[in-house]
Write an enzyme that holds these catalytic residues in place. Structure first.
Site, PDB file in Angstrom:
ATOM      1  N   ARG A  46       0.844  -1.203   0.000  1.00 54.93           N
ATOM      2  CA  ARG A  46       0.000   0.000   0.000  1.00 54.93           C
ATOM      3  C   ARG A  46       0.874   1.245   0.000  1.00 54.93           C
ATOM      4  NH1 ARG A  46      -2.270  -3.361   3.714  1.00 54.93           N
ATOM      5  NH2 ARG A  46      -1.265  -2.246   5.438  1.00 54.93           N
ATOM      6  N   GLU A 129      21.611 -15.870   3.974  1.00 58.87           N
ATOM      7  CA  GLU A 129      22.132 -16.017   5.334  1.00 58.87           C
ATOM      8  C   GLU A 129      21.098 -15.681   6.401  1.00 58.87           C
ATOM      9  OE1 GLU A 129      24.149 -17.355   7.986  1.00 58.87           O
ATOM     10  OE2 GLU A 129      25.574 -16.996   6.358  1.00 58.87           O
ATOM     11  N   VAL A 132      17.823 -18.292   8.431  1.00 59.97           N
ATOM     12  CA  VAL A 132      17.790 -19.309   9.484  1.00 59.97           C
ATOM     13  C   VAL A 132      18.019 -18.743  10.874  1.00 59.97           C
ATOM     14  CG1 VAL A 132      18.977 -21.352  10.403  1.00 59.97           C
ATOM     15  CG2 VAL A 132      18.390 -21.226   7.976  1.00 59.97           C
ATOM     16  N   ILE A 136      23.223 -14.326  13.102  1.00 57.46           N
ATOM     17  CA  ILE A 136      24.286 -15.298  13.347  1.00 57.46           C
ATOM     18  C   ILE A 136      24.893 -15.779  12.026  1.00 57.46           C
ATOM     19  CG2 ILE A 136      24.874 -17.492  14.427  1.00 57.46           C
ATOM     20  CD1 ILE A 136      22.381 -17.188  16.162  1.00 57.46           C
ATOM     21  N   GLU A 190       3.847 -13.714  17.683  1.00 56.62           N
ATOM     22  CA  GLU A 190       2.767 -13.129  16.909  1.00 56.62           C
ATOM     23  C   GLU A 190       1.430 -13.364  17.608  1.00 56.62           C
ATOM     24  OE1 GLU A 190       3.233 -11.401  14.229  1.00 56.62           O
ATOM     25  OE2 GLU A 190       5.346 -11.865  13.821  1.00 56.62           O
ATOM     26  N   ASP A 201       8.179 -23.037  11.870  1.00 57.10           N
ATOM     27  CA  ASP A 201       9.296 -22.140  11.581  1.00 57.10           C
ATOM     28  C   ASP A 201      10.627 -22.875  11.730  1.00 57.10           C
ATOM     29  OD1 ASP A 201      10.393 -19.142  11.508  1.00 57.10           O
ATOM     30  OD2 ASP A 201      11.398 -20.150  13.165  1.00 57.10           O
ATOM     31  N   LYS A 205      13.731 -24.071   8.872  1.00 61.76           N
ATOM     32  CA  LYS A 205      15.149 -23.779   9.081  1.00 61.76           C
ATOM     33  C   LYS A 205      15.976 -25.064   9.135  1.00 61.76           C
ATOM     34  CE  LYS A 205      14.033 -19.515  11.550  1.00 61.76           C
ATOM     35  NZ  LYS A 205      13.969 -18.821  12.861  1.00 61.76           N
TER      36      LYS A 205
END
Length: 429
Positions: A46, A129, A132, A136, A190, A201, A205
């Site tokens: 938007r 990078e 994950v 780090i 969340e 999640d 990873k």
């Protein structure tokens, strides 16, 4: 020197930090790369929305496809997340000869193959990078620094939300619900925390880590996944009494014969002496064991706008240098093409708590059932008496299928009132 033009997809928490760092470090970035960077445009959903960035409104567009296919754009940074339209936009950019930096773990774990193929066709770079472990530096060491070694195992905490929840349960005695609510209040979780607390999640990873570690293609669907929603304050307190802490772990481990590997995400008890046990709050850490390098640990902030943007900028410098030199970074490495073995064949250890009848012969019958399924017992102790009688058993290593069959058999024994908890044990062998 002619500037390299950068298109940015997304201007949320990470995107705004990417813009800030590009502006604040413009001179240093130009010196490190050998040419200045110029922001060509920012694709958003938007227009007119107030954003905490100091760029002209003319740089914003809702036509992301037109932006990534512009002839003058050299590099595309994608931080919008999700599968679509991210996949179509990245493929369009790569096929058109652009290099891409992305933090999109879900897409890489579901369809990284199509992205690599587009990169090869367009002769561009695909760097990720930040996908994950936030800030780090982890993927590049796996992909490049350890390219001459054989990785035996990767054991890591790769989700800050779940680590924060479990840490609060351990340090304060809070319930899962209370710890989750605190994480949401602080912005670590969340409003809908399903992706984190159910392990989706971390599974994405884990798929990326396994693919790099074992030079084989892995998708999130191949990762055995369990979340932390069933972990109780009693489980955490029991682990604490035994000198353990519960963490949600991503584990990638090569089989003894080297022909396959397992990939899994689940809560597990680890001894408090293990380096991962001290990872607190919303931090991430990954423990890598390689044949020649030995044990390595990577630790730091695994999420957040600025930490993630730091990893994005690192990749941006790398692909920009490659572009000026007319070269490409490492391509996808799938030469080993190893199989992902099912969870049932994975060798693990278990901590089992049984509510049992308080009478003679209970231990003998329980031990007989374990022996029937070729699961040996390392330690056993009885707690409580009468209606509170409980057997606490820690097994030696056995296949997950054997352990599961044992648990099913225990539930059918008339002397076992309930299987109070079953928790895998990692990190002390």
């Amino acid at each position: 020197m002619k500037p390299l033009k950068v298109a940015l997809l997304g201007c949320g928490v990470v995107g705004t930090q990417v813009i800030r760092l590009m502006h604040e470090q413009a001179d240093d970035l130009a010196a490190r790369i050998g040419a200045p960077l110029e922001l060509a445009g920012v694709a958003v959903r938007r227009l007119g929305r107030k954003r905490d960035v100091e760029i002209g409104p003319e740089l914003f567009t809702t036509d992301a496809e037109a932006l990534v296919t512009r002839d003058d754009v050299d590099i595309v940074i994608e931080v919008i997340g999700g599968i679509e339209p991210a996949r179509s936009l990245i493929v369009a950019a790569l096929s058109g000869g652009k290099s891409v930096v992305t933090a999109n773990k879900a897409l890489l774990a579901e369809d990284g193959a199509s992205l690599y193929e587009a990169a090869r066709q367009g002769n561009g770079d695909l760097y990720f990078e930040a996908s994950v472990a936030g800030a780090i530096p982890l993927l590049r060491p796996l992909r490049e620094s350890l390219a001459g070694d054989h990785v035996k195992r990767v054991l890591g905490i790769v989700n800050g939300t779940t680590n924060y929840i479990l840490d609060k349960m351990d340090t304060t005695g809070a319930s899962f619900t209370d710890a989750l609510e605190e994480a949401q209040t602080l912005g670590y979780a969340e409003a809908d925390p399903t992706a984190d607390v159910e392990g989706f999640d971390a599974a994405a990873k884990a798929a990326i880590l396994a693919g790099l570690a074992y030079h084989s293609r892995v998708t999130a669907a191949e990762v055995h996944r369990e979340g932390i929603t069933e972990i109780t304050a009693t489980d955490v307190a029991s682990a604490k009494d035994m000198g353990y802490v519960i963490k949600l772990l991503a584990i990638c481990a090569r089989s003894d014969d080297g022909r396959s590997f397992g990939v899994r995400v689940h809560p597990a008890m680890i001894p408090r002496s293990h380096p991962l046990a001290g990872v607190r709050e919303a931090y991430n850490a990954v423990f890598v064991e390689a044949e020649s390098a030995g044990q390595l640990m990577f630790y730091g902030k695994g999420a957040g706008g600025a930490p993630t943007a730091s990893a994005v900028l690192g990749d941006l410098v790398a692909v920009a240098r490659n572009r000026l030199a007319g070269t490409r970074g490492p391509d996808e490495s799938t030469y080993a093409d190893l199989a992902v073995h099912p969870m049932g064949e994975t060798v693990t250890r278990c901590h089992v708590a049984l509510d049992v009848a308080d009478k003679p012969g209970v231990l003998a019958r329980v031990a007989e059932l374990f022996a029937k399924h070729d699961v040996s017992i390392q330690t056993v102790r009885q707690e409580g008496h009468g209606d509170d009688a409980q057997l606490v058993i820690v097994t030696h290593r056995a296949t997950d299928a054997a352990l599961s069959a044992t648990m099913e058999g225990l539930r059918e024994l008339d002397i076992v009132r309930a299987v109070a908890s079953v928790m895998r044990v990692e990190g002390d062998d």
